[in-house]
Enzyme design. Sequence first.
Site, PDB file in Angstrom:
ATOM      1  N   LYS A   1      10.182  -3.742  -3.547  1.00  0.00           N
ATOM      2  CA  LYS A   1       8.980  -4.482  -3.971  1.00  0.00           C
ATOM      3  C   LYS A   1       9.332  -5.497  -5.068  1.00  0.00           C
ATOM      4  CE  LYS A   1       6.050  -0.693  -2.494  1.00  0.00           C
ATOM      5  NZ  LYS A   1       5.355   0.563  -2.815  1.00  0.00           N
TER       6      LYS A   1
ATOM      7  N   GLN B   1       3.788   3.668  -8.295  1.00  0.00           N
ATOM      8  CA  GLN B   1       4.488   4.142  -7.102  1.00  0.00           C
ATOM      9  C   GLN B   1       4.104   5.588  -6.814  1.00  0.00           C
ATOM     10  OE1 GLN B   1       6.453   2.293  -4.944  1.00  0.00           O
ATOM     11  NE2 GLN B   1       6.375   4.131  -3.685  1.00  0.00           N
TER      12      GLN B   1
ATOM     13  N   ASP C   1      -2.688  -1.727  -5.069  1.00  0.00           N
ATOM     14  CA  ASP C   1      -2.645  -0.919  -3.848  1.00  0.00           C
ATOM     15  C   ASP C   1      -4.034  -0.696  -3.247  1.00  0.00           C
ATOM     16  OD1 ASP C   1      -0.571  -0.042  -2.356  1.00  0.00           O
ATOM     17  OD2 ASP C   1       0.027   1.571  -3.699  1.00  0.00           O
TER      18      ASP C   1
END
Length: 288
Positions: free
Chosen positions: A52, A96, A119
């Site tokens: 990422k 994460q 997200d």
Amino acid sequence: MILIDGKKIANDIRSEIKEKVEQIKFKTNSVPCLATILVGENPASRVYINSKIKACQECGVKSVHHNLKSNSSKEEIINLINQLNINPKISAILLQLPFSDAQTEQECINAISPNKDADGLHPFNAGLLTLFKSQKEISQNNVLTSCTPTGIIRLLQKSDIEIAGKTAVVAGRSNLVGKPASLLLLANDATVIMAHSKTKNLKELCKSADILITAVGKPQFINKDFIKDGAAVIDVGINRTENGLVGDIDFDSVKDMNIKITPVPGGVGPMTIAMLLENTLKAYRRNL
Ligand code: NAP
């Protein structure tokens, strides 16, 4: 079998993002910035975070990484999130997942500002996904939606696979993939069946699908007997086996079928990262 090339579609989207970032830089002399947080040293999570960060660099998006020790307390993680929430230089925050503790994970997600929720997992954004009826409303309101499901919809659209009016079966109902994928398919006017571990007639349901999304996390669990002739199959599963990475679909068993299908790797994975970059851009605009 026709392969849906997620890598190529994702690369095209990343090129578009790079151009948009260059325009922002030209106009404002600043660029969007993604803050990433990794708690502990889970090797798979480390690999995901690294890719990422690399994707950000390649598109001109700034990234700032925070690696917290595995024994960090919930308060320490939330404290960091609070600092990033109020930092005007940070456009979006990516925590994460997964955490070893689901309760702590949810509380930390809840601490992220909904406007910086890279997200799309904050209850506010997850709630908006259920409230808006159509993809048009979701897009017009700049809702931050979960990256993998958003990538799935984009893969279908870019592959000219009609969603409206089709029967879509989603195997898996996680907050990360299955549930938001079902809601996005619904917003795109599919008739959606959500299947899970307690579903009795999975094979028959899957066989009824014009669009089959598998997000189960069981290597080669779904074979040709589950798939209708002519279906589009999106294999979200990433399973590490002795033979390397495989999806939820038994790829060998379906390779002679008349279907469109994403490979693993090279299908959904690259789209997840492309959508993370898009969400970072979206969050940048929301925080202007
Ligand atoms: P998860 O939270 O473990 O959810 C798995 C889902 O599968 C659950 O809803 C579970 O049902 C369901 N399930 C388990 N066994 C089943 C069975 N026998 N029949 C039908 N459904 C069954 O996993 P996740 O986070 O959604 O991820 C799913 C997979 O996608 C994993 O392999 C993950 O690595 C991969 N993934 C890939 C990407 C990407 O970018 N490509 C991104 C995220 C995840 P219950 O709810 O009843 O337990």
